[in-house]
Design a protein around this motif. Sequence first.
Motif, short mmCIF file in Angstrom:
data_model
loop_
_atom_site.label_atom_id
_atom_site.label_comp_id
_atom_site.label_asym_id
_atom_site.label_seq_id
_atom_site.Cartn_x
_atom_site.Cartn_y
_atom_site.Cartn_z
N ALA A 270 0.84 -1.19 0.00
CA ALA A 270 0.00 0.00 0.00
C ALA A 270 0.88 1.24 0.00
CB ALA A 270 -0.92 0.00 1.23
N TRP A 271 0.38 2.29 -0.67
CA TRP A 271 1.12 3.53 -0.75
C TRP A 271 0.18 4.71 -0.52
CZ3 TRP A 271 1.41 -0.51 -4.06
CH2 TRP A 271 2.66 -1.10 -4.29
N ARG A 272 0.71 5.76 0.07
CA ARG A 272 0.05 7.06 0.04
C ARG A 272 0.97 7.99 -0.73
NH1 ARG A 272 -2.61 11.03 4.71
NH2 ARG A 272 -3.19 12.66 3.20
N GLY A 273 0.48 8.46 -1.86
CA GLY A 273 1.36 9.21 -2.74
C GLY A 273 2.47 8.28 -3.19
N GLY A 274 3.70 8.70 -3.04
CA GLY A 274 4.82 7.84 -3.42
C GLY A 274 5.43 7.08 -2.27
N ALA A 275 4.87 7.24 -1.07
CA ALA A 275 5.45 6.62 0.12
C ALA A 275 4.74 5.31 0.43
CB ALA A 275 5.35 7.56 1.31
N GLU A 276 5.52 4.23 0.54
CA GLU A 276 4.92 2.94 0.87
C GLU A 276 4.60 2.87 2.36
OE1 GLU A 276 5.50 -1.85 0.10
OE2 GLU A 276 6.99 -0.42 -0.67
N LEU A 277 3.47 2.25 2.66
CA LEU A 277 2.99 2.11 4.03
C LEU A 277 3.35 0.73 4.56
CD1 LEU A 277 -0.58 3.56 3.39
CD2 LEU A 277 1.42 4.80 4.28
N ASN A 278 3.86 0.68 5.77
CA ASN A 278 4.21 -0.58 6.41
C ASN A 278 3.05 -1.03 7.29
OD1 ASN A 278 5.57 -2.80 7.45
ND2 ASN A 278 6.67 -1.59 8.99
N LEU A 279 2.15 -1.87 6.71
CA LEU A 279 0.92 -2.25 7.40
C LEU A 279 0.96 -3.69 7.86
CD1 LEU A 279 -1.73 -0.67 4.98
CD2 LEU A 279 -0.60 0.40 6.95
N THR A 280 0.35 -3.95 9.01
CA THR A 280 0.14 -5.33 9.44
C THR A 280 -1.00 -5.93 8.60
OG1 THR A 280 -1.53 -4.76 11.08
CG2 THR A 280 0.78 -4.69 11.79
N ALA B 251 -12.10 -2.86 22.49
CA ALA B 251 -11.75 -1.65 21.73
C ALA B 251 -10.92 -2.02 20.51
CB ALA B 251 -10.99 -0.69 22.63
N SER B 252 -11.04 -3.26 20.02
CA SER B 252 -10.18 -3.74 18.94
C SER B 252 -10.26 -2.85 17.70
CB SER B 252 -10.56 -5.18 18.57
OG SER B 252 -9.75 -5.66 17.53
N VAL B 253 -11.46 -2.52 17.26
CA VAL B 253 -11.61 -1.69 16.06
C VAL B 253 -10.93 -0.34 16.28
CG1 VAL B 253 -13.24 -0.43 14.62
CG2 VAL B 253 -13.70 -2.80 15.23
N ARG B 254 -11.19 0.26 17.41
CA ARG B 254 -10.64 1.59 17.69
C ARG B 254 -9.12 1.57 17.74
NH1 ARG B 254 -13.50 2.46 21.74
NH2 ARG B 254 -12.03 2.17 23.45
N VAL B 255 -8.55 0.52 18.33
CA VAL B 255 -7.09 0.43 18.45
C VAL B 255 -6.44 0.26 17.07
CG1 VAL B 255 -5.20 -1.00 19.32
CG2 VAL B 255 -7.13 -0.44 20.82
N ILE B 256 -6.94 -0.70 16.27
CA ILE B 256 -6.36 -0.94 14.95
C ILE B 256 -6.58 0.28 14.05
CG2 ILE B 256 -6.37 -2.41 12.91
CD1 ILE B 256 -5.26 -3.76 15.40
N LEU B 257 -7.75 0.88 14.15
CA LEU B 257 -8.06 2.06 13.34
C LEU B 257 -7.13 3.22 13.69
CD1 LEU B 257 -9.88 3.25 11.19
CD2 LEU B 257 -11.51 3.84 12.97
N SER B 258 -6.85 3.38 14.97
CA SER B 258 -5.95 4.44 15.41
C SER B 258 -4.54 4.22 14.83
CB SER B 258 -5.90 4.49 16.94
OG SER B 258 -4.97 5.44 17.39
N ARG B 259 -4.08 2.97 14.87
CA ARG B 259 -2.76 2.66 14.30
C ARG B 259 -2.73 2.92 12.81
NH1 ARG B 259 -1.78 -3.03 16.89
NH2 ARG B 259 -1.96 -3.60 14.69
N LEU B 260 -3.81 2.52 12.10
CA LEU B 260 -3.87 2.73 10.66
C LEU B 260 -3.86 4.21 10.33
CD1 LEU B 260 -4.22 1.73 7.75
CD2 LEU B 260 -6.70 1.62 8.17
N ARG B 261 -4.64 4.98 11.05
CA ARG B 261 -4.68 6.43 10.81
C ARG B 261 -3.29 7.04 10.99
NH1 ARG B 261 -10.13 7.97 14.22
NH2 ARG B 261 -11.41 8.66 12.47
N ARG B 262 -2.60 6.61 12.03
CA ARG B 262 -1.27 7.15 12.30
C ARG B 262 -0.31 6.83 11.15
NH1 ARG B 262 -1.08 5.37 16.99
NH2 ARG B 262 0.12 3.46 16.69
N LYS B 263 -0.41 5.61 10.62
CA LYS B 263 0.47 5.22 9.52
C LYS B 263 0.11 5.93 8.21
CE LYS B 263 1.79 0.70 11.37
NZ LYS B 263 1.86 -0.77 11.13
N LEU B 264 -1.17 6.25 8.04
CA LEU B 264 -1.58 6.96 6.83
C LEU B 264 -1.07 8.39 6.83
CD1 LEU B 264 -5.28 5.75 6.37
CD2 LEU B 264 -3.28 5.09 5.02
#
Length: 223
Positions: free
Chosen positions: A143-153, A190-203
């Motif tokens: 996955a990428w945002r712009g030209g930067a690749e995202l390191n996702l679980t 709070a599983s959704v909230r925790v994973i979503l928070s991590r994803l937002r931070r990485k985005l």
Amino acid sequence: MRILLIEDDPDLAEVVALGLRNESYAVDLAGTYADAEELLRTTGYDVACVDLGLPDGDGLDLLRRLAHDGALRRPRRSLVLTARDAVADRVAGLDAGADDYLVKPFHFAELVARLRALARRGTGYGARIQVGELTLDLAAHRAWRGGAELNLTAREFSLLRYFMHHPGEVLSAEDLLEHVWDVHANPFTASVRVILSRLRRKLGDPALIVTVTSVGYRLGAPS
């Protein structure tokens, strides 16, 4: 994407489920017709992978029931996984309502490719999904945002994939739990909230996933 794997061979079921989870899919297992029926009464699935030779019934009967039995929640797509390899068997499976048919033994890579193809049907998406600055390569799991690749679980990738299949839509926490997590997820955590928070931070910023108060979350263009 959440998958129901209906397979009476426990060793094969565990191996396939592990492989699919490593591909960032949520997987529930059913070893019998009755187990599958119970899950289908309460859970919505994106794909059901159906073995035909079950110990307490025939997968063909289950496929036929899904078309008209209002007590069961019909998966968006279904894929037959079976040792029955005659042309007549393939025809019967497809006529019963299956979207695809794969004969055992099969290569795991082919199963995953067929699942990706089923997920793309009716969406207009190819092997890559593009939403604004975001790009998702479904086959390579990148996955990428712009030209930067995202390191996702795997879970973060699966969550982002679901958002990108529904751009602009408001998705509730229940929606995300049903399609990204499996039956073992605790809806009261709070599983959704925790994973979503991590994803937002990485985005990164500006934020792409926004909270819609008291409703859910939406993936959209940055303001």
